[in-house]
Enzyme design. Sequence first.
Site, short mmCIF file in Angstrom:
data_model
loop_
_atom_site.label_atom_id
_atom_site.label_comp_id
_atom_site.label_asym_id
_atom_site.label_seq_id
_atom_site.Cartn_x
_atom_site.Cartn_y
_atom_site.Cartn_z
CB SER A 142 -0.86 -0.02 1.28
OG SER A 142 -1.46 1.23 1.50
CE1 TYR A 156 -3.30 -2.42 5.51
CE2 TYR A 156 -2.71 -0.16 4.93
CZ TYR A 156 -3.18 -1.41 4.56
OH TYR A 156 -3.52 -1.66 3.25
N1 LIG Z 1 -8.95 -1.38 -0.20
C1 LIG Z 1 -8.00 -0.45 -0.28
O1 LIG Z 1 -8.24 0.76 -0.39
C2 LIG Z 1 -6.56 -0.88 -0.23
C3 LIG Z 1 -5.56 0.09 -0.40
C4 LIG Z 1 -4.24 -0.30 -0.37
C5 LIG Z 1 -3.93 -1.64 -0.19
N2 LIG Z 1 -4.91 -2.55 0.00
C6 LIG Z 1 -4.53 -3.94 0.21
O2 LIG Z 1 -5.11 -4.75 -0.81
C7 LIG Z 1 -5.38 -6.04 -0.29
C8 LIG Z 1 -6.81 -6.41 -0.57
O3 LIG Z 1 -7.66 -5.43 0.00
P1 LIG Z 1 -9.24 -5.51 -0.13
O4 LIG Z 1 -9.74 -4.13 0.10
O5 LIG Z 1 -9.64 -6.24 -1.37
O6 LIG Z 1 -9.59 -6.39 1.16
P2 LIG Z 1 -10.99 -7.05 1.57
O7 LIG Z 1 -11.11 -6.79 3.03
O8 LIG Z 1 -12.13 -6.63 0.70
O9 LIG Z 1 -10.73 -8.61 1.31
C9 LIG Z 1 -9.68 -9.29 1.93
C10 LIG Z 1 -10.01 -10.77 2.02
O10 LIG Z 1 -8.92 -11.36 2.75
C11 LIG Z 1 -9.43 -12.31 3.65
N3 LIG Z 1 -8.49 -12.41 4.78
C12 LIG Z 1 -8.28 -11.51 5.77
N4 LIG Z 1 -7.38 -11.97 6.64
C13 LIG Z 1 -6.98 -13.19 6.17
C14 LIG Z 1 -6.08 -14.17 6.64
N5 LIG Z 1 -5.42 -13.98 7.81
N6 LIG Z 1 -5.90 -15.30 5.93
C15 LIG Z 1 -6.58 -15.50 4.77
N7 LIG Z 1 -7.49 -14.60 4.28
C16 LIG Z 1 -7.68 -13.47 4.99
C17 LIG Z 1 -10.78 -11.75 4.09
O11 LIG Z 1 -11.64 -12.78 4.57
C18 LIG Z 1 -11.29 -11.08 2.80
O12 LIG Z 1 -12.13 -11.94 2.07
C19 LIG Z 1 -5.01 -5.99 1.20
O13 LIG Z 1 -3.70 -6.48 1.40
C20 LIG Z 1 -5.06 -4.52 1.50
O14 LIG Z 1 -4.26 -4.17 2.62
C21 LIG Z 1 -6.22 -2.21 -0.05
#
Ligand SMILES: NC(=O)c1ccc[n+]([C@@H]2O[C@H](COP(=O)([O-])OP(=O)(O)OC[C@H]3O[C@@H](n4cnc5c(N)ncnc54)[C@H](O)[C@@H]3O)[C@@H](O)[C@H]2O)c1
Length: 247
Positions: A142, A156
């Site tokens: 991120s 985070y």
């Molecule tokens: N959404 C944003 O704005 C954003 C921005 C920057 C980075 N990210 C990163 O992108 C990635 C995906 O984000 P997203 O928004 O799609 O997330 P999300 O919360 O929509 O989905 C994440 C999925 O991961 C699963 N999960 C969580 N912990 C887990 C674990 N310990 N083991 C296995 N599965 C697990 C959850 O059940 C969920 O289905 C993450 O790493 C997040 O930090 C997201």
Amino acid sequence: MFDLSGRLALVTGAGQGIGAGVAAHLADQGARVLVNDLALDRAERVASSIETKGGDAEPLVFDVTDLAEVVEALASRGLDIVVNNAGNAGARMMQPAPFREMDPAQWAPPIDVNLHGVMNTTHAVLAGMCERGFGRLITVSSGAGVVGLPIGVAPYGAGKAGAISFMRHIAIENAALGVTANSVALGLMAMTEVHDEALVAKLASTVPCRRLGTGDDLGPAVVWLASHEASWVTGQTIHVNGGSVTT
Ligand SMILES: NC(=O)c1ccc[n+]([C@@H]2O[C@H](COP(=O)([O-])OP(=O)(O)OC[C@H]3O[C@@H](n4cnc5c(N)ncnc54)[C@H](O)[C@@H]3O)[C@@H](O)[C@H]2O)c1
């Protein structure tokens, strides 16, 4: 170009959101995709949607923070591509707060999933990748792991920055063995659990491209990093963010 036929890929946390989009793009390029999530119903839904479109996918439940579970699930699979996407989500959604107001109990969970989770999957697959002479490790990080932000996400950010640094070291240790390790640093993405249109519009207005990103923005970048053609790209952090952070 970027043909992934015959490759076995894993996307962690792929039961929804960005990871689901990435899994679909890898399958579109011919990879067989293991769709990991904590929640079986989510993993099954995504795997079956890939199969409905003619792709090859299998749901695989484990918790990336549990080393024993990760090793048991992955060690004998012969993975070619691992996308570390699982982040703070669902039941483990982090509660943003300025660090000075944060209870120390809130520090560990984001570091556990965003850094230790990546170390756990890497531990389970790296030796096999090196033996076979091909591996692609891609970690979803991120902007919060690259720059400071005033949004209450210091632990985070530390976890995401740690994962970027970890990928760099793994890249250099294994560069001569056919294994690459890279990170993608995401900007503001559309979130499955956020349905407030006014909030989405407000967030989108802060992005130079004027919209939030999706798995379809990240998927092609991951496909490229996973490909044979990207064999000379390692130890890098690719920013996919609509222009939000430029370095
Ligand atoms: N959404 C944003 O704005 C954003 C921005 C920057 C980075 N990210 C990163 O992108 C990635 C995906 O984000 P997203 O928004 O799609 O997330 P999300 O919360 O929509 O989905 C994440 C999925 O991961 C699963 N999960 C969580 N912990 C887990 C674990 N310990 N083991 C296995 N599965 C697990 C959850 O059940 C969920 O289905 C993450 O790493 C997040 O930090 C997201």
